[in-house]
Scaffold this active site. Structure first.
Site, PDB file in Angstrom:
ATOM      1  N   SER A  86      21.359  58.131  38.417  1.00  0.00           N
ATOM      2  CA  SER A  86      21.492  59.585  38.378  1.00  0.00           C
ATOM      3  C   SER A  86      22.818  59.998  38.980  1.00  0.00           C
ATOM      4  CB  SER A  86      20.360  60.242  39.171  1.00  0.00           C
ATOM      5  OG  SER A  86      20.571  60.079  40.571  1.00  0.00           O
ATOM      6  N   ASP A  87      23.306  61.152  38.566  1.00  0.00           N
ATOM      7  CA  ASP A  87      24.364  61.778  39.354  1.00  0.00           C
ATOM      8  C   ASP A  87      23.757  62.127  40.712  1.00  0.00           C
ATOM      9  OD1 ASP A  87      26.753  62.963  40.163  1.00  0.00           O
ATOM     10  OD2 ASP A  87      27.041  63.993  38.259  1.00  0.00           O
ATOM     11  N   TRP A  88      24.586  62.492  41.660  1.00  0.00           N
ATOM     12  CA  TRP A  88      24.127  62.679  43.029  1.00  0.00           C
ATOM     13  C   TRP A  88      23.163  63.872  43.103  1.00  0.00           C
ATOM     14  CZ3 TRP A  88      26.059  58.479  42.311  1.00  0.00           C
ATOM     15  CH2 TRP A  88      26.509  57.600  43.289  1.00  0.00           C
TER      16      TRP A  88
END
Length: 837
Positions: free
Chosen positions: A278-280
């Site tokens: 995932s992105d952050w």
């Protein structure tokens, strides 16, 4: 074509891709014009897709020994016991020899605590139209990432430049799908040549910062496949080890929970064998996310930590699903030698080699937009009397803010490079033009008086002051606070001027404006103050280590003085080089396409007294230029990295021919863009954004709507002149073979980017671009030299995505082929018949 996409269609939309990839993919394995020089990779599997011998058996053995807690610990980030300043950390399992992973940002260099080579922004790299150079760019980052203790690079960014307002346009490559795909693939190969795992991001449709956490990006099937997905497909084809899921929703579902994206398309059709992270803080669930194909949550374990263990024990997630995610991560680590008894040794950092590539990219990607009356190059009297104006003429603008910001070993100032190149006997004056960091408040401004020019607050102590000041007339002020610790509280008439903002808006303040030249953090606020008395209060805490802070301002009077000084310097010089800037950053979109502050007024005033004014643009994306006709030349330098000063001087003085070409259209008007007049296209309405332009992204939209841009895609001037001749097109290699001649008709060695576009197929009853980029070739020719250019247009470039068949279909029949210098300067045209076999 309607952009409404049902859930059923969204699933179908992402199917049936694989069979079409075999016949002429979107990316050549070698750049136009020749093979990429190969070197031995840092690990045996760095560039290839094949697993290392015995990999499956090793991973099976590890999975048998891992506990559920250990498995889930590999599926999310955690705190690093020995941080190196990187973005993320995934703990390993020491008892089984599984090492930890460190993950660093790195679109333009490795973003860690230690210095690294600050390369030019990817958009500047792209402007060179040179896949071989992109491979070298990737290699620099790959080697340095390994040298600086990293295992995974969170780069490259493959999202298209869809709107000029997007805050991260400088981090990506182009508005054109073909060019983006070519360059993304080579950057991935370069990074992984050196043994660093590349992560292509943000999958998919993360084309803006505004509302990126929640916006639902709605795109039809044909639109997706012919535009945004091309770069990601190319990255997978190049062997990217990891993919980062985007924040936003895609057709109603969060990207990190989208089974059609992550499972059916990415893995099922493209054959991706790495892992998806995932992105952050972009993961929103446990069961839905891991079931859709998300393997790793970053930067923590909100969903994939204890909740995932609980879901397995409760039976809502089968442990085989967890094993599959762990297997993908371990297989990729093993492919790069990270599970070996003797992992590949980390190389030493070669700062000098990185600097050389940075200089080459900055020079190669510079775009000369305008050059009237031979304003450039600076020669003779023009090179002996120069006024350099603008804050970024003295302070190098290295990179944008956010994930792309890199701290370099060094970065010379442009004025110093200009002075060195101008040499002895020349006069190079400097004028600020616009004050970015403010002047000290007069000590006696406040009653009672206080010196706020530079104060020290000791550790464990605090300091405060409250006073009044009076203005005789209404005035616009910009207030600035510079500080080293906790941001001081500054209240004007009871209002906090610099409140702490939420999320990335607080974390990322820009690559230029967020810090003063001496390193103090900076926040600013522009205010319309009325005549009369105002009350100012300041409160600062020293914290555990103490801090310095200062309060500064600019006023109407200081701005007028800066402008007058710049005009005087311009009057006294033969030539002017005026540096203009715009600071873009992750987390924030642009609010205007014009230059910020008083820069337009500055350019107009300077050019009015000296028409031999060259404007050097350190800007992130396309810019409107109401002042353009008053200038002699405009040189687009984007964010040129640590070697930007030397490269700029090379170009100004003609030591290098400007060979960059625009990878995005510059609009003549803010409303005249593919998204400018429709809020549903950008920034979205009610949390929904529709890609209503369809396949007509970027320059394709300008052609379809017959809108004249300020500067077209592919535009860029040279210091010499060029002639195109003898275009022939014939069937070849499953598509078309295009041949033509390019001749340097001037008196200087020059660099040209020859471009080939293809028109639509009348036999294909699908929406098609008026002209689509089909190929290009970067050339360097001596005066009078001619070169025959041979380009193969592959089947993919001649195909469209059929949403009924869920496949690429060849556009057969008579097709027009164009060759020339830009999307709007096409000197040659021919026709050829495309046949399906």
């Amino acid at each position: 074509m309607s952009e409404a996409v049902s859930r059923r269609r969204a699933i179908g939309l992402l199917g049936a891709v694989g069979a079409a990839l075999g016949a002429g993919g979107c990316v050549a394995s070698v750049p136009p014009g020749g093979a990429v020089p190969r070197k031995a990779p840092a690990s045996t599997a760095a560039t290839g897709a094949a697993a290392r011998p015995g990999s499956a058996a090793r991973i099976d053995a590890l999975l048998e020994r891992l506990t559920l807690e250990e498995k889930t610990a590999l599926l999310h980030g955690g705190p690093d016991p020995a941080p190196l300043g990187q973005a993320g950390y995934v703990p390993g399992v020491p008892r089984l020899g599984i090492p930890a992973l460190r993950l660093a940002d790195g679109p333009a260099g490795v973003r860690v605590a230690r210095p690294a080579t600050a390369l030019p922004a990817p958009v500047m790299l792209a402007s060179a139209f040179d896949p071989a150079l992109a491979r070298e760019y990737g290699r620099v980052i790959g080697r340095e990432g390994r040298a600086l203790g990293q295992d995974v690079l969170l780069s490259p960014m493959a999202n298209l430049i869809r709107t000029p307002y997007a805050g991260r346009n400088f981090e990506t490559f182009a508005e054109d799908p073909r060019l983006t795909a070519d360059l993304v693939a080579e950057v991935v190969r370069g990074i992984q040549d050196e043994g660093l795992i590349a992560t292509v991001k943000h999958f998919a449709l993360n084309n803006q910062e505004q509302g990126r956490d929640t916006v639902d990006a709605v795109a039809a099937e044909q639109t997706l496949h012919e535009t945004e997905l091309r770069g990601f497909e190319a990255a997978v084809g190049a062997g990217a080890g990891a993919v980062m899921g985007a924040y936003n929703k895609v057709n109603g579902t969060y990207a990190c929970e989208s089974k059609p994206l992550l499972d059916e398309l990415l893995r099922g059709r493209w054959g991706f064998g790495g892992w998806v992270m995932s992105d952050w803080n972009a993961a929103h669930s446990t069961v839905a996310a891991i079931g859709a194909g998300l393997d790793m949550e970053m930067p923590g374990g909100t969903h994939f930590g204890a909740p995932l263990q609980q879901a397995v024990r409760a039976g809502s997630v089968h442990e085989d699903t967890v094993d599959l995610a762990v297997r993908r991560i371990l297989a990729t680590m093993d492919r790069f030698g990270l599970l070996a008894a003797r992992p590949p040794a980390r190389p030493a950092r070669d700062a000098a080699a990185g600097a050389r590539v940075a200089r080459r990219v900055a020079a190669a990607g510079a775009v000369l937009l305008r050059n009237e009356h031979a304003t450039l190059p600076l020669t003779g009297a023009a090179a002996r009397s120069i006024a350099v104006i603008g804050p970024t003429g003295q302070l190098p603008f290295i990179s944008g803010g956010g994930s792309a910001h890199v701290v370099p070993d060094q970065a010379p100032a442009p004025i110093d490079a200009i002075r060195r190149r101008a040499g002895h006997g020349s006069t190079v004056r400097y004028a600020l033009g616009e004050d970015l960091y403010g002047r000290p408040l007069p000590a006696k401004l406040l009653n009672p008086a206080a010196d706020l020019a530079d104060r020290r607050v000791e550790a464990g102590r605090s300091w405060s002051h409250e006073g009044e000041f009076t203005l005789a007339a209404d005035e616009e002020w910009t207030m600035l606070v510079h500080y080293t610790g906790k941001r001081p509280g500054v209240r004007l008439d009871g209002e906090e001027l610099f409140p702490v903002r939420q999320g990335v808006a607080e974390q990322f303040a820009g690559g230029l404006l967020g810090a003063a030249p001496d390193g103090l953090a900076v926040r600013r606020r522009t205010l319309a103050l009325t005549a009369g008395t105002h009350r100012l209060s300041v409160f600062a805490e020293g914290g555990a280590e103490g801090q310095r802070f200062r309060l500064r301002h600019t006023t109407n009077a200081t701005r007028a003085a800066d402008l007058a000084e710049a005009v005087k310097a311009a009057e006294q010089a033969h030539s002017v080089v005026l540096f203009a800037y715009e600071d873009a950053t992750e987390g924030t979109d642009r609010t205007s396409l014009g230059l910020p502050g008083g820069q337009s007024r500055l350019i107009e005033a300077v050019a009015a007294v000296n028409p031999r004014t060259t404007v050097v643009l350190n800007t992130p994306s396309s810019t409107t230029m109401p002042w353009l006709s008053r200038t002699g030349a405009v040189l687009q330098m984007y964010y040129p990295g640590q070697e930007g000063a030397g490269a700029t001087a090379d170009l100004l003085f003609g030591d290098v021919d400007p060979g960059g070409r625009l990878t995005q259209t510059f609009p003549a008007d803010e409303q005249a863009t593919p998204v400018g007049a429709d809020p549903l296209r950008y920034p979205g309405v009610g949390g929904r954004q529709e890609y209503g332009e369809g396949v007509h992204v970027g320059h394709r939209w300008y052609d379809a709507q017959r809108v004249a841009p300020l500067f077209p895609f592919g535009h860029g001037l040279s210091y010499t002149t060029w002639e195109y001749e003898n275009l022939t097109v014939r069937p070849g290699r499953g598509g078309l073979r295009v041949e033509f001649t390019v001749r340097n008709t001037g008196h200087r060695k020059g660099t040209e980017v020859a471009q080939v576009y293809v028109g639509p197929s009348a036999e294909l009853k699908l929406d098609q671009p008026v002209r689509a980029l089909a190929g290009y070739r970067r050339l360097a020719l001596a005066p009078g030299q001619a070169q025959q250019v041979v380009l193969d247009i592959d089947a993919r470039a001649l195909s469209s995505w059929d949403p009924e068949a869920h496949a690429w279909v060849l556009g057969s029949g008579r097709r027009e082929v164009f060759a020339g210098r830009s999307s709007r300067e096409l000197h040659l045209k021919a026709k050829a018949v495309v046949t399906s076999r």
